[in-house]
Design a protein around this motif. Structure first.
Motif, PDB file in Angstrom:
ATOM      1  N   VAL A  29       0.957  -1.289  -0.295  1.00 55.82           N
ATOM      2  CA  VAL A  29      -0.080  -0.142  -0.389  1.00 55.82           C
ATOM      3  C   VAL A  29       0.630   1.386   0.279  1.00 55.82           C
ATOM      4  CG1 VAL A  29      -1.928   1.303   1.340  1.00 55.82           C
ATOM      5  CG2 VAL A  29      -2.253  -1.219   1.409  1.00 55.82           C
ATOM      6  N   SER A  30       0.390   2.566  -0.851  1.00 55.21           N
ATOM      7  CA  SER A  30       1.364   3.429  -0.980  1.00 55.21           C
ATOM      8  C   SER A  30       0.812   4.207   0.298  1.00 55.21           C
ATOM      9  CB  SER A  30       0.711   4.782  -2.216  1.00 55.21           C
ATOM     10  OG  SER A  30       1.145   5.589  -1.668  1.00 55.21           O
ATOM     11  N   VAL A  31       1.933   4.563   0.948  1.00 53.00           N
ATOM     12  CA  VAL A  31       2.648   5.458   2.590  1.00 53.00           C
ATOM     13  C   VAL A  31       1.125   6.656   1.934  1.00 53.00           C
ATOM     14  CG1 VAL A  31       3.542   6.703   4.266  1.00 53.00           C
ATOM     15  CG2 VAL A  31       3.912   4.524   3.490  1.00 53.00           C
ATOM     16  N   ALA A  32       1.963   7.729   0.923  1.00 55.38           N
ATOM     17  CA  ALA A  32       0.947   8.934   0.355  1.00 55.38           C
ATOM     18  C   ALA A  32       0.072   8.674   0.368  1.00 55.38           C
ATOM     19  CB  ALA A  32       1.970   9.537  -1.213  1.00 55.38           C
ATOM     20  N   ALA A  33      -0.628   7.945  -0.509  1.00 52.42           N
ATOM     21  CA  ALA A  33      -2.395   7.500  -0.834  1.00 52.42           C
ATOM     22  C   ALA A  33      -2.826   7.469   0.938  1.00 52.42           C
ATOM     23  CB  ALA A  33      -2.132   6.374  -1.444  1.00 52.42           C
TER      24      ALA A  33
ATOM     25  N   ALA B  10       1.163  14.318  10.054  1.00 49.37           N
ATOM     26  CA  ALA B  10       1.375  12.428   9.515  1.00 49.37           C
ATOM     27  C   ALA B  10       2.712  12.949   8.448  1.00 49.37           C
ATOM     28  CB  ALA B  10       0.066  12.170   9.182  1.00 49.37           C
ATOM     29  N   LYS B  11       1.925  13.772   7.857  1.00 47.71           N
ATOM     30  CA  LYS B  11       3.237  14.231   6.986  1.00 47.71           C
ATOM     31  C   LYS B  11       4.633  15.066   7.247  1.00 47.71           C
ATOM     32  CE  LYS B  11       0.255  15.554   3.192  1.00 47.71           C
ATOM     33  NZ  LYS B  11      -0.945  16.526   1.934  1.00 47.71           N
ATOM     34  N   ALA B  12       4.151  15.299   8.259  1.00 46.16           N
ATOM     35  CA  ALA B  12       5.140  15.685   8.764  1.00 46.16           C
ATOM     36  C   ALA B  12       6.551  14.834   9.856  1.00 46.16           C
ATOM     37  CB  ALA B  12       5.436  16.771   9.916  1.00 46.16           C
ATOM     38  N   VAL B  13       5.798  14.294  10.445  1.00 45.81           N
ATOM     39  CA  VAL B  13       6.316  12.885  11.617  1.00 45.81           C
ATOM     40  C   VAL B  13       6.800  12.037  10.353  1.00 45.81           C
ATOM     41  CG1 VAL B  13       5.923  10.762  12.690  1.00 45.81           C
ATOM     42  CG2 VAL B  13       5.086  13.460  13.222  1.00 45.81           C
ATOM     43  N   CYS B  14       6.264  11.549   9.381  1.00 43.39           N
ATOM     44  CA  CYS B  14       6.846  10.924   8.148  1.00 43.39           C
ATOM     45  C   CYS B  14       7.959  10.950   7.569  1.00 43.39           C
ATOM     46  CB  CYS B  14       6.005  10.354   7.159  1.00 43.39           C
ATOM     47  SG  CYS B  14       6.593   9.405   6.054  1.00 43.39           S
ATOM     48  N   ALA B  15       7.925  12.553   7.095  1.00 43.33           N
ATOM     49  CA  ALA B  15      10.046  13.441   6.924  1.00 43.33           C
ATOM     50  C   ALA B  15      10.828  13.703   7.872  1.00 43.33           C
ATOM     51  CB  ALA B  15       9.080  14.777   6.271  1.00 43.33           C
ATOM     52  N   MET B  16      10.342  13.439   9.147  1.00 45.67           N
ATOM     53  CA  MET B  16      11.182  13.767  10.205  1.00 45.67           C
ATOM     54  C   MET B  16      12.067  12.302  10.156  1.00 45.67           C
ATOM     55  SD  MET B  16      10.388  14.643  14.377  1.00 45.67           S
ATOM     56  CE  MET B  16       9.823  12.733  14.470  1.00 45.67           C
ATOM     57  N   LEU B  17      10.638  10.728  10.454  1.00 49.12           N
ATOM     58  CA  LEU B  17      11.445   9.854  10.344  1.00 49.12           C
ATOM     59  C   LEU B  17      11.620   9.244   9.786  1.00 49.12           C
ATOM     60  CD1 LEU B  17       7.956   8.012  12.178  1.00 49.12           C
ATOM     61  CD2 LEU B  17      10.190   9.197  13.499  1.00 49.12           C
ATOM     62  N   GLU B  18      12.056   9.345   8.378  1.00 53.83           N
ATOM     63  CA  GLU B  18      12.250   9.184   7.240  1.00 53.83           C
ATOM     64  C   GLU B  18      14.527   9.767   7.265  1.00 53.83           C
ATOM     65  OE1 GLU B  18      12.488   8.487   2.314  1.00 53.83           O
ATOM     66  OE2 GLU B  18      10.453  10.049   3.241  1.00 53.83           O
ATOM     67  N   ARG B  19      14.159  11.320   6.915  1.00 53.15           N
ATOM     68  CA  ARG B  19      15.186  12.110   7.642  1.00 53.15           C
ATOM     69  C   ARG B  19      16.492  11.105   8.840  1.00 53.15           C
ATOM     70  NH1 ARG B  19      13.549  16.589   9.160  1.00 53.15           N
ATOM     71  NH2 ARG B  19      14.152  16.216  11.389  1.00 53.15           N
TER      72      ARG B  19
ATOM     73  N   GLY C 243      16.694   7.407   7.744  1.00 47.90           N
ATOM     74  CA  GLY C 243      17.522   6.631   6.764  1.00 47.90           C
ATOM     75  C   GLY C 243      17.138   6.130   5.541  1.00 47.90           C
ATOM     76  N   GLU C 244      15.812   6.005   6.057  1.00 48.10           N
ATOM     77  CA  GLU C 244      14.703   4.367   5.210  1.00 48.10           C
ATOM     78  C   GLU C 244      13.331   5.286   5.012  1.00 48.10           C
ATOM     79  OE1 GLU C 244      15.507   1.164   5.040  1.00 48.10           O
ATOM     80  OE2 GLU C 244      16.948   0.708   7.387  1.00 48.10           O
ATOM     81  N   PRO C 245      13.049   4.391   3.439  1.00 48.28           N
ATOM     82  CA  PRO C 245      11.927   5.169   3.380  1.00 48.28           C
ATOM     83  C   PRO C 245      11.059   4.815   3.920  1.00 48.28           C
ATOM     84  CG  PRO C 245      12.603   3.445   1.939  1.00 48.28           C
ATOM     85  CD  PRO C 245      13.684   3.577   2.872  1.00 48.28           C
ATOM     86  N   PRO C 246       9.950   5.068   3.874  1.00 48.78           N
ATOM     87  CA  PRO C 246       8.133   4.309   4.733  1.00 48.78           C
ATOM     88  C   PRO C 246       7.658   3.708   4.127  1.00 48.78           C
ATOM     89  CG  PRO C 246       7.940   6.605   4.090  1.00 48.78           C
ATOM     90  CD  PRO C 246       9.398   6.608   3.537  1.00 48.78           C
ATOM     91  N   LYS C 247       7.098   2.599   4.635  1.00 45.74           N
ATOM     92  CA  LYS C 247       6.401   1.494   4.711  1.00 45.74           C
ATOM     93  C   LYS C 247       5.460   1.272   5.081  1.00 45.74           C
ATOM     94  CE  LYS C 247      10.180  -1.216   2.174  1.00 45.74           C
ATOM     95  NZ  LYS C 247      11.057  -2.481   2.400  1.00 45.74           N
ATOM     96  N   MET C 248       4.078   0.861   5.087  1.00 49.67           N
ATOM     97  CA  MET C 248       2.978   0.354   5.488  1.00 49.67           C
ATOM     98  C   MET C 248       3.549  -0.836   6.093  1.00 49.67           C
ATOM     99  SD  MET C 248       1.374   2.783   5.650  1.00 49.67           S
ATOM    100  CE  MET C 248      -0.307   1.865   5.731  1.00 49.67           C
ATOM    101  N   TRP C 249       2.913  -0.708   7.515  1.00 50.60           N
ATOM    102  CA  TRP C 249       3.221  -2.172   8.185  1.00 50.60           C
ATOM    103  C   TRP C 249       1.781  -2.348   8.155  1.00 50.60           C
ATOM    104  CZ3 TRP C 249       7.423  -5.436   9.724  1.00 50.60           C
ATOM    105  CH2 TRP C 249       8.501  -4.962   9.406  1.00 50.60           C
ATOM    106  N   GLY C 250       1.435  -3.346   7.998  1.00 51.09           N
ATOM    107  CA  GLY C 250      -0.490  -3.736   8.156  1.00 51.09           C
ATOM    108  C   GLY C 250      -1.130  -2.465   7.444  1.00 51.09           C
ATOM    109  N   ALA C 251      -2.733  -2.541   8.918  1.00 49.75           N
ATOM    110  CA  ALA C 251      -3.520  -1.848   7.700  1.00 49.75           C
ATOM    111  C   ALA C 251      -3.309   0.010   8.013  1.00 49.75           C
ATOM    112  CB  ALA C 251      -4.670  -2.337   8.326  1.00 49.75           C
ATOM    113  N   SER C 252      -2.390  -0.355   9.085  1.00 46.31           N
ATOM    114  CA  SER C 252      -2.417   1.540   9.379  1.00 46.31           C
ATOM    115  C   SER C 252      -1.381   2.109  10.107  1.00 46.31           C
ATOM    116  CB  SER C 252      -3.483   1.517  10.873  1.00 46.31           C
ATOM    117  OG  SER C 252      -3.582   1.115  11.870  1.00 46.31           O
ATOM    118  N   ILE C 253      -0.223   1.253  10.005  1.00 49.39           N
ATOM    119  CA  ILE C 253       0.798   1.105  10.446  1.00 49.39           C
ATOM    120  C   ILE C 253       2.375   2.283   9.400  1.00 49.39           C
ATOM    121  CG2 ILE C 253       2.923   0.954  12.452  1.00 49.39           C
ATOM    122  CD1 ILE C 253       1.512  -0.641  13.971  1.00 49.39           C
ATOM    123  N   VAL C 254       2.940   3.000   9.559  1.00 53.38           N
ATOM    124  CA  VAL C 254       3.696   3.535   8.617  1.00 53.38           C
ATOM    125  C   VAL C 254       4.682   3.614   9.999  1.00 53.38           C
ATOM    126  CG1 VAL C 254       5.259   5.732   6.650  1.00 53.38           C
ATOM    127  CG2 VAL C 254       2.613   5.437   7.608  1.00 53.38           C
TER     128      VAL C 254
END
Length: 140
Positions: A11-15, A29-38, A41-52
């Motif tokens: 599943v697409s994290v952005a979607a 969520a967008k801000a936390v996603c960018a912070m954790l990716e930075r 150093g890992e790209p975000p992935k969906m884990w199950g139905a609701s965890i990035v």
């Protein structure tokens, strides 16, 4: 033994984030996603139905149960943002005291609005959590 449902999905994290109804929660969520990716150093992935999630590790309990999980992650739930990054390390309590408005669970940090917390402290907590995970579960 029941199958583990929290595993990587295509599943697409952005979607997923774009589908969050509450605009504040979606932007947070967008801000936390960018912070954790930075930080990871890992790209975000969906884990199950609701965890990035970011990165992964393999765990094995004394009971024999084992599996894989993200090193750090978050979920933009309806009521609040849930961050999976608390470790229980001794200096964590001091940082949480400086964080701002939040509540905690076993390994979860719950935040209603990022505007109510100190983002530098949140980033320090996330960096500490990643260091903890890297010590406990070294990457190959």
């Amino acid at each position: 033994m029941a199958e583990i449902k929290t595993k990587p999905t295509p599943v697409s994290v952005a979607a997923f984030i774009d589908a969050v109804e509450n605009p504040v929660r979606r932007d947070d969520a967008k801000a936390v996603c960018a912070m954790l990716e930075r930080i990871t150093g890992e790209p975000p992935k969906m884990w199950g139905a609701s965890i990035v999630g970011f990165g992964s590790y393999h765990y094995k309990y004394d009971s024999g149960r084992e599996g894989d999980m993200c090193r750090l992650g978050f979920s933009p739930r309806k009521a609040e943002l849930v961050l999976y990054l608390l470790t229980g390390e001794p200096d964590e309590a001091e940082k949480l005291a400086r964080l701002g408005k939040h509540r905690t669970g076993q390994s979860c940090l719950y935040i209603k609005k990022l505007a109510e917390v100190d983002l530098a402290v949140l980033e320090a907590i996330a960096r500490d959590a990643l260091s903890h995970m890297n010590r406990k579960y070294p990457q190959n």
